[in-house]
Design a protein around this motif. Structure first.
Motif, PDB file in Angstrom:
ATOM      1  N   ILE A  79     -53.348  62.981  46.253  1.00  0.00           N
ATOM      2  CA  ILE A  79     -52.509  63.699  47.217  1.00  0.00           C
ATOM      3  C   ILE A  79     -51.306  64.300  46.489  1.00  0.00           C
ATOM      4  CG2 ILE A  79     -50.935  63.440  49.194  1.00  0.00           C
ATOM      5  CD1 ILE A  79     -52.959  61.346  50.302  1.00  0.00           C
ATOM      6  N   GLU A  80     -50.686  63.507  45.627  1.00  0.00           N
ATOM      7  CA  GLU A  80     -49.526  63.990  44.871  1.00  0.00           C
ATOM      8  C   GLU A  80     -49.918  65.133  43.937  1.00  0.00           C
ATOM      9  OE1 GLU A  80     -47.873  60.519  43.020  1.00  0.00           O
ATOM     10  OE2 GLU A  80     -47.166  59.703  44.930  1.00  0.00           O
ATOM     11  N   HIS A  81     -51.076  65.026  43.292  1.00  0.00           N
ATOM     12  CA  HIS A  81     -51.555  66.064  42.376  1.00  0.00           C
ATOM     13  C   HIS A  81     -51.757  67.388  43.114  1.00  0.00           C
ATOM     14  CE1 HIS A  81     -54.157  68.227  39.550  1.00  0.00           C
ATOM     15  NE2 HIS A  81     -55.012  68.357  40.542  1.00  0.00           N
ATOM     16  N   TRP A  82     -52.517  67.341  44.204  1.00  0.00           N
ATOM     17  CA  TRP A  82     -52.776  68.567  44.963  1.00  0.00           C
ATOM     18  C   TRP A  82     -51.490  69.105  45.575  1.00  0.00           C
ATOM     19  CZ3 TRP A  82     -56.837  71.454  44.336  1.00  0.00           C
ATOM     20  CH2 TRP A  82     -58.051  70.888  43.950  1.00  0.00           C
ATOM     21  N   GLY A  83     -50.645  68.220  46.086  1.00  0.00           N
ATOM     22  CA  GLY A  83     -49.372  68.639  46.668  1.00  0.00           C
ATOM     23  C   GLY A  83     -48.484  69.335  45.646  1.00  0.00           C
ATOM     24  N   ALA A  84     -48.431  68.797  44.420  1.00  0.00           N
ATOM     25  CA  ALA A  84     -47.634  69.409  43.355  1.00  0.00           C
ATOM     26  C   ALA A  84     -48.170  70.796  43.007  1.00  0.00           C
ATOM     27  CB  ALA A  84     -47.623  68.513  42.120  1.00  0.00           C
ATOM     28  N   ASN A  85     -49.493  70.930  42.943  1.00  0.00           N
ATOM     29  CA  ASN A  85     -50.093  72.237  42.652  1.00  0.00           C
ATOM     30  C   ASN A  85     -49.743  73.255  43.730  1.00  0.00           C
ATOM     31  OD1 ASN A  85     -51.261  71.223  40.351  1.00  0.00           O
ATOM     32  ND2 ASN A  85     -53.330  71.147  41.177  1.00  0.00           N
ATOM     33  N   LEU A  86     -49.835  72.836  44.986  1.00  0.00           N
ATOM     34  CA  LEU A  86     -49.542  73.749  46.091  1.00  0.00           C
ATOM     35  C   LEU A  86     -48.060  74.124  46.157  1.00  0.00           C
ATOM     36  CD1 LEU A  86     -51.868  72.160  48.768  1.00  0.00           C
ATOM     37  CD2 LEU A  86     -52.024  74.516  47.915  1.00  0.00           C
ATOM     38  N   LYS A  87     -47.181  73.178  45.824  1.00  0.00           N
ATOM     39  CA  LYS A  87     -45.740  73.439  45.895  1.00  0.00           C
ATOM     40  C   LYS A  87     -45.282  74.427  44.824  1.00  0.00           C
ATOM     41  CE  LYS A  87     -44.542  69.266  48.287  1.00  0.00           C
ATOM     42  NZ  LYS A  87     -44.681  67.851  48.125  1.00  0.00           N
ATOM     43  N   LEU A  88     -46.065  74.559  43.760  1.00  0.00           N
ATOM     44  CA  LEU A  88     -45.720  75.516  42.713  1.00  0.00           C
ATOM     45  C   LEU A  88     -45.914  76.959  43.177  1.00  0.00           C
ATOM     46  CD1 LEU A  88     -47.364  73.855  39.581  1.00  0.00           C
ATOM     47  CD2 LEU A  88     -44.920  74.038  40.086  1.00  0.00           C
ATOM     48  N   LEU A  89     -46.692  77.122  44.220  1.00  0.00           N
ATOM     49  CA  LEU A  89     -47.064  78.450  44.691  1.00  0.00           C
ATOM     50  C   LEU A  89     -46.329  78.808  45.974  1.00  0.00           C
ATOM     51  CD1 LEU A  89     -50.884  77.940  44.168  1.00  0.00           C
ATOM     52  CD2 LEU A  89     -49.310  79.127  42.617  1.00  0.00           C
ATOM     53  N   GLU A  90     -46.161  80.091  46.200  1.00  0.00           N
ATOM     54  CA  GLU A  90     -45.498  80.553  47.415  1.00  0.00           C
ATOM     55  C   GLU A  90     -46.335  81.614  48.108  1.00  0.00           C
ATOM     56  OE1 GLU A  90     -41.489  81.779  46.802  1.00  0.00           O
ATOM     57  OE2 GLU A  90     -41.001  80.030  45.589  1.00  0.00           O
ATOM     58  N   GLY A  91     -46.163  81.727  49.401  1.00  0.00           N
ATOM     59  CA  GLY A  91     -46.777  82.796  50.175  1.00  0.00           C
ATOM     60  C   GLY A  91     -48.275  82.926  49.972  1.00  0.00           C
ATOM     61  N   MET A  92     -48.699  84.151  49.697  1.00  0.00           N
ATOM     62  CA  MET A  92     -50.125  84.449  49.559  1.00  0.00           C
ATOM     63  C   MET A  92     -50.754  83.756  48.357  1.00  0.00           C
ATOM     64  SD  MET A  92     -50.984  86.006  52.212  1.00  0.00           S
ATOM     65  CE  MET A  92     -52.654  86.394  51.767  1.00  0.00           C
ATOM     66  N   ASP A  93     -49.945  83.393  47.365  1.00  0.00           N
ATOM     67  CA  ASP A  93     -50.491  82.684  46.198  1.00  0.00           C
ATOM     68  C   ASP A  93     -51.095  81.336  46.602  1.00  0.00           C
ATOM     69  OD1 ASP A  93     -49.825  84.740  44.507  1.00  0.00           O
ATOM     70  OD2 ASP A  93     -47.943  83.830  43.847  1.00  0.00           O
ATOM     71  N   ARG A  94     -50.501  80.691  47.588  1.00  0.00           N
ATOM     72  CA  ARG A  94     -51.061  79.422  48.086  1.00  0.00           C
ATOM     73  C   ARG A  94     -52.445  79.650  48.692  1.00  0.00           C
ATOM     74  NH1 ARG A  94     -46.705  75.641  51.234  1.00  0.00           N
ATOM     75  NH2 ARG A  94     -45.821  74.719  49.368  1.00  0.00           N
ATOM     76  N   PHE A  95     -52.556  80.697  49.491  1.00  0.00           N
ATOM     77  CA  PHE A  95     -53.849  80.996  50.097  1.00  0.00           C
ATOM     78  C   PHE A  95     -54.883  81.381  49.038  1.00  0.00           C
ATOM     79  CE2 PHE A  95     -51.206  81.605  53.932  1.00  0.00           C
ATOM     80  CZ  PHE A  95     -51.871  80.716  54.766  1.00  0.00           C
ATOM     81  N   GLN A  96     -54.463  82.129  48.029  1.00  0.00           N
ATOM     82  CA  GLN A  96     -55.378  82.494  46.943  1.00  0.00           C
ATOM     83  C   GLN A  96     -55.869  81.243  46.223  1.00  0.00           C
ATOM     84  OE1 GLN A  96     -56.152  85.784  48.027  1.00  0.00           O
ATOM     85  NE2 GLN A  96     -56.852  85.583  45.933  1.00  0.00           N
ATOM     86  N   TYR A  97     -54.984  80.280  46.026  1.00  0.00           N
ATOM     87  CA  TYR A  97     -55.342  79.020  45.379  1.00  0.00           C
ATOM     88  C   TYR A  97     -56.369  78.258  46.216  1.00  0.00           C
ATOM     89  CZ  TYR A  97     -54.709  74.433  43.202  1.00  0.00           C
ATOM     90  OH  TYR A  97     -54.915  73.220  42.578  1.00  0.00           O
ATOM     91  N   ILE A  98     -56.144  78.212  47.518  1.00  0.00           N
ATOM     92  CA  ILE A  98     -57.079  77.533  48.433  1.00  0.00           C
ATOM     93  C   ILE A  98     -58.425  78.259  48.440  1.00  0.00           C
ATOM     94  CG2 ILE A  98     -57.526  77.000  50.863  1.00  0.00           C
ATOM     95  CD1 ILE A  98     -54.464  76.433  51.093  1.00  0.00           C
ATOM     96  N   ILE A  99     -58.390  79.580  48.467  1.00  0.00           N
ATOM     97  CA  ILE A  99     -59.632  80.357  48.438  1.00  0.00           C
ATOM     98  C   ILE A  99     -60.381  80.118  47.130  1.00  0.00           C
ATOM     99  CG2 ILE A  99     -60.525  82.730  48.324  1.00  0.00           C
ATOM    100  CD1 ILE A  99     -58.305  83.422  50.449  1.00  0.00           C
ATOM    101  N   GLU A 100     -59.654  79.995  46.033  1.00  0.00           N
ATOM    102  CA  GLU A 100     -60.300  79.711  44.743  1.00  0.00           C
ATOM    103  C   GLU A 100     -61.008  78.351  44.780  1.00  0.00           C
ATOM    104  OE1 GLU A 100     -61.827  80.302  41.101  1.00  0.00           O
ATOM    105  OE2 GLU A 100     -60.851  81.776  42.368  1.00  0.00           O
ATOM    106  N   GLN A 101     -60.406  77.376  45.462  1.00  0.00           N
ATOM    107  CA  GLN A 101     -61.054  76.057  45.596  1.00  0.00           C
ATOM    108  C   GLN A 101     -62.364  76.199  46.365  1.00  0.00           C
ATOM    109  OE1 GLN A 101     -59.738  73.722  43.644  1.00  0.00           O
ATOM    110  NE2 GLN A 101     -58.282  75.376  43.306  1.00  0.00           N
TER     111      GLN A 101
END
Length: 136
Positions: free
Chosen positions: A8-30
């Protein structure tokens, strides 16, 4: 539950590094890198209800551990589900049952999802806990 907390901490840290549409792009990449489930498992028994799109979660239980495969017909849902599946994949039933809503909030994903997707995410976690032996 240490491994679940660490994930949870690992994924949360990855997501917190990103903002706005970059977060969605990261999720779409997953979603793009997640293995799809076999079509024969896309049945009502494995479908997660209350989600904005179709979502399936197929468990494989070996000894006391649960292994998960997820799939969806929408990239954001599939990507989010892939992250959740990774958190719980291979974990013991006991550790899965110990996870609380507060633990999942640390992931930092709820605030970027629509209410219907939040509902689907909550239902997915609940279904995984049901697979682990939680009473409905």
């Amino acid at each position: 539950m240490t491994q679940i907390t660490e994930k949870i901490e690992h994924w949360g840290a990855n997501l917190k590094l990103l903002e706005g549409m970059d977060r969605f792009q990261y999720i779409i990449e997953q979603a793009r890198i997640a293995k799809p489930i076999n079509e024969k498992y896309k049945i009502r028994e494995f479908q997660i209800h209350g989600c904005a799109s179709k979502l399936w979660c197929v468990p494989e239980i070996r000894q006391d551990r649960i292994f998960l495969t997820v799939d969806s017909d929408a990239f954001i849902t599939k990507g989010t589900a892939a992250i959740i599946a990774d958190i719980f994949d291979g974990q013991s039933k006991k550790d899965i049952l110990a996870v609380t809503t507060e633990d999942m909030k640390k992931l930092g994903i709820l605030e970027i999802l629509t209410p219907q997707r939040q509902n689907g995410l909550s239902n997915l976690v609940n279904k995984i806990q049901v697979y682990a032996g939680k009473n409905k």
